[in-house]
Write a protein that holds these residues in place. Structure first.
Motif, mmCIF file in Angstrom:
data_model
loop_
_atom_site.group_PDB
_atom_site.id
_atom_site.type_symbol
_atom_site.label_atom_id
_atom_site.label_comp_id
_atom_site.label_asym_id
_atom_site.label_seq_id
_atom_site.Cartn_x
_atom_site.Cartn_y
_atom_site.Cartn_z
ATOM 1 N N ILE A 215 23.050 44.237 33.591
ATOM 2 C CA ILE A 215 24.021 43.594 32.702
ATOM 3 C C ILE A 215 24.725 44.640 31.839
ATOM 4 C CG2 ILE A 215 24.278 42.014 30.763
ATOM 5 C CD1 ILE A 215 21.945 40.387 31.973
ATOM 6 N N PHE A 216 23.942 45.527 31.233
ATOM 7 C CA PHE A 216 24.540 46.563 30.393
ATOM 8 C C PHE A 216 25.372 47.547 31.205
ATOM 9 C CE2 PHE A 216 21.537 45.188 27.136
ATOM 10 C CZ PHE A 216 22.317 45.316 25.991
ATOM 11 N N ALA A 217 25.053 47.704 32.503
ATOM 12 C CA ALA A 217 25.832 48.618 33.339
ATOM 13 C C ALA A 217 27.290 48.191 33.418
ATOM 14 C CB ALA A 217 25.233 48.683 34.751
ATOM 15 N N ILE A 218 27.558 46.893 33.355
ATOM 16 C CA ILE A 218 28.939 46.398 33.417
ATOM 17 C C ILE A 218 29.719 46.837 32.179
ATOM 18 C CG2 ILE A 218 30.371 44.331 33.505
ATOM 19 C CD1 ILE A 218 28.062 42.932 34.972
ATOM 20 N N GLY A 219 29.144 46.628 31.003
ATOM 21 C CA GLY A 219 29.816 47.033 29.773
ATOM 22 C C GLY A 219 29.955 48.538 29.658
ATOM 23 N N LEU A 220 28.930 49.269 30.052
ATOM 24 C CA LEU A 220 28.988 50.729 29.982
ATOM 25 C C LEU A 220 30.046 51.285 30.922
ATOM 26 C CD1 LEU A 220 25.192 51.596 29.747
ATOM 27 C CD2 LEU A 220 26.935 52.025 27.995
ATOM 28 N N GLN A 221 30.208 50.645 32.091
ATOM 29 C CA GLN A 221 31.252 51.094 33.014
ATOM 30 C C GLN A 221 32.629 50.919 32.383
ATOM 31 O OE1 GLN A 221 30.672 52.615 35.955
ATOM 32 N NE2 GLN A 221 32.865 53.012 36.004
ATOM 33 N N ASP A 232 30.834 50.101 20.891
ATOM 34 C CA ASP A 232 31.857 49.074 21.080
ATOM 35 C C ASP A 232 31.353 47.916 21.935
ATOM 36 O OD1 ASP A 232 33.687 50.431 19.568
ATOM 37 O OD2 ASP A 232 34.608 51.476 21.263
ATOM 38 N N LEU A 233 30.294 48.136 22.705
ATOM 39 C CA LEU A 233 29.736 47.059 23.514
ATOM 40 C C LEU A 233 29.210 45.922 22.633
ATOM 41 C CD1 LEU A 233 27.716 49.042 26.222
ATOM 42 C CD2 LEU A 233 30.036 48.165 26.370
ATOM 43 N N LEU A 234 28.805 46.278 21.420
ATOM 44 C CA LEU A 234 28.225 45.276 20.521
ATOM 45 C C LEU A 234 29.284 44.529 19.724
ATOM 46 C CD1 LEU A 234 25.231 47.380 19.109
ATOM 47 C CD2 LEU A 234 25.227 45.800 21.051
ATOM 48 N N PHE A 235 30.468 45.142 19.548
ATOM 49 C CA PHE A 235 31.445 44.569 18.632
ATOM 50 C C PHE A 235 32.802 44.259 19.265
ATOM 51 C CE2 PHE A 235 28.668 47.499 16.214
ATOM 52 C CZ PHE A 235 28.016 46.556 15.429
ATOM 53 N N TRP A 240 33.733 45.150 28.201
ATOM 54 C CA TRP A 240 33.173 44.185 29.139
ATOM 55 C C TRP A 240 34.241 43.660 30.093
ATOM 56 C CZ3 TRP A 240 28.043 43.766 29.421
ATOM 57 C CH2 TRP A 240 27.291 44.175 28.309
ATOM 58 N N ILE A 241 35.470 43.467 29.567
ATOM 59 C CA ILE A 241 36.562 43.000 30.423
ATOM 60 C C ILE A 241 36.899 44.050 31.478
ATOM 61 C CG2 ILE A 241 39.016 42.399 30.460
ATOM 62 C CD1 ILE A 241 38.631 41.141 27.703
ATOM 63 N N HIS A 242 37.011 45.305 31.055
ATOM 64 C CA HIS A 242 37.303 46.373 32.015
ATOM 65 C C HIS A 242 36.157 46.540 33.007
ATOM 66 C CE1 HIS A 242 41.061 48.405 30.683
ATOM 67 N NE2 HIS A 242 40.795 47.778 29.551
#
Length: 374
Positions: A215-221, A232-235, A240-242
């Protein structure tokens, strides 16, 4: 040392491997070349890499950092891209940079510097490189220069890069080990309710680790693609969209689906249903690893995918069997017979692991320099 200790050792091994396992996309050539001294404005500034990549950003800047060319099309899958300056460039030093998303989902950056020599130029050609080096020094704090400095020393040690590496290590370790435990039950121990009960906690813990990391891999990508901070993943929703539009998201979805099938396989009393769920989950996890990375772009595609599936299957079987085998020996759960069954499969597994790895190397590494210099 308990199974949690051995899991830590396995994660350290995988952490080292994830930093060295793949050759990244590398710049093969540029026009103009780095350090070039030109007498007129180039028709275009072009970069050519060794594999198709998604071009996130290409810029031409003057010494003050002003952009002199329109932004290139994002997410265009091609090994080369060029931009045309808005207007003729005046004499002086210039900077061209790029950011791309490589096949293995790493964001790669780079830059070149060049100079335009005008008719009133008073410096000699030997003095002009100093101007080029001056623009390097002036922009030393920019993200692409930070990458260049990290690459010169062999590693990108920025907090974002370290967090991505740690997350992918957790994802890889959890997925391979949870899949390997299921393979151990299918091929060695047997899938009786008692055998599954002994290893269920371990299997669920590893699957949960892989699922959370996926799940976190998507936001980190997404954070990598837009050069955002991990915080920025938290706020913010933008990373997450990208990330949701990347191949990494597809791989994560397939992986989580495979983990859910593995989790369901621990529950039924019917052995046939258990075996079917374990097998389906294993296959889906294997497929998830081919949705991203160099294997996704390596030609011919099907031999490359087949080699990767075999390689990962054998690696998972070996790694996933170690923890249950240690538990079996320690608890004396018919250990001699279990070890004998494992040994019959271990040697062929190593042969297939090595053969598939050699095949991958032949398909993906065209020259020795790609292995040693990237």
């Amino acid at each position: 040392m308990g199974w949690r200790g051995w899991l830590g050792v396995a994660c350290l091994v995988l952490l080292w491997g994830t930093r060295h396992a793949f050759a990244h996309a590398v710049l093969l050539s540029s026009d103009p070349v780095d350090g070039a001294m030109l007498h007129e404005t180039p028709r275009a500034v072009a970069f050519r890499l060794n594999e198709p990549v998604q071009w996130l950003e290409v810029k031409v800047l003057d010494a003050s950092g002003t952009s002199l060319a329109p932004p290139a099309a994002a997410r265009l899958m091609t090994p080369e891209l060029s931009v045309v300056p808005h207007a003729p460039l005046r004499p002086g030093a210039y900077w061209a940079m790029y950011r791309v998303l490589s096949a293995d989902s790493h964001v790669i950056s780079g830059a070149i510097a060049f100079a335009i020599v005008g008719p009133t130029e008073t410096r000699t050609p030997s003095e002009l490189p100093a101007s080029i080096e001056g623009i390097r020094t002036q922009h030393a704090g920019e993200p692409w220069m930070q990458f260049e400095a990290a690459r010169t020393h062999g590693h990108d040690l920025s907090p974002r890069a370290l967090l991505v590496t740690a997350n992918r290590t957790a994802q890889l370790a959890g997925a391979l080990l949870s899949m390997g435990i299921a393979l151990y039950l299918l091929l060695v121990r047997g899938i009786s309710m008692d055998a599954r009960r002994d290893l269920r906690g371990m299997g669920y813990s590893l699957a949960l680790l892989a699922a959370v990391a996926s799940i976190f891999a998507i936001g980190l990508q997404g954070a990598l693609e837009i050069a955002a901070s991990p915080m920025d993943l938290l706020f913010h929703i933008e990373p997450w969209i990208h990330g949701a539009g990347s191949r990494r998201a597809l791989a994560s979805i397939l992986l989580i689906a495979g983990l859910l099938l593995l989790g369901a396989g621990w529950l039924p009393r019917n052995r046939l249903l258990c075996g079917a769920l374990f097998s389906a989950g294993t296959l889906l996890i294997l497929v998830s690893f081919t949705a991203v990375g160099h294997v996704a772009n390596t030609l011919p595609r099907w031999p490359s995918v087949a080699a990767w599936l075999i390689h990962l299957y054998m690696a998972a079987f070996w790694l996933g069997s170690l923890l249950p085998l240690m538990n079996a020996v320690r608890a004396d759960q018919n250990a001699p017979a279990t070890l004998k069954r494992f040994s019959k499969l271990a040697v062929p597994a190593v042969v297939l692991l090595a053969a598939a790895g050699a095949g991958i190397a032949v398909l993906q590494i065209a020259t020795w320099s790609q292995l040693t210099e990237s």
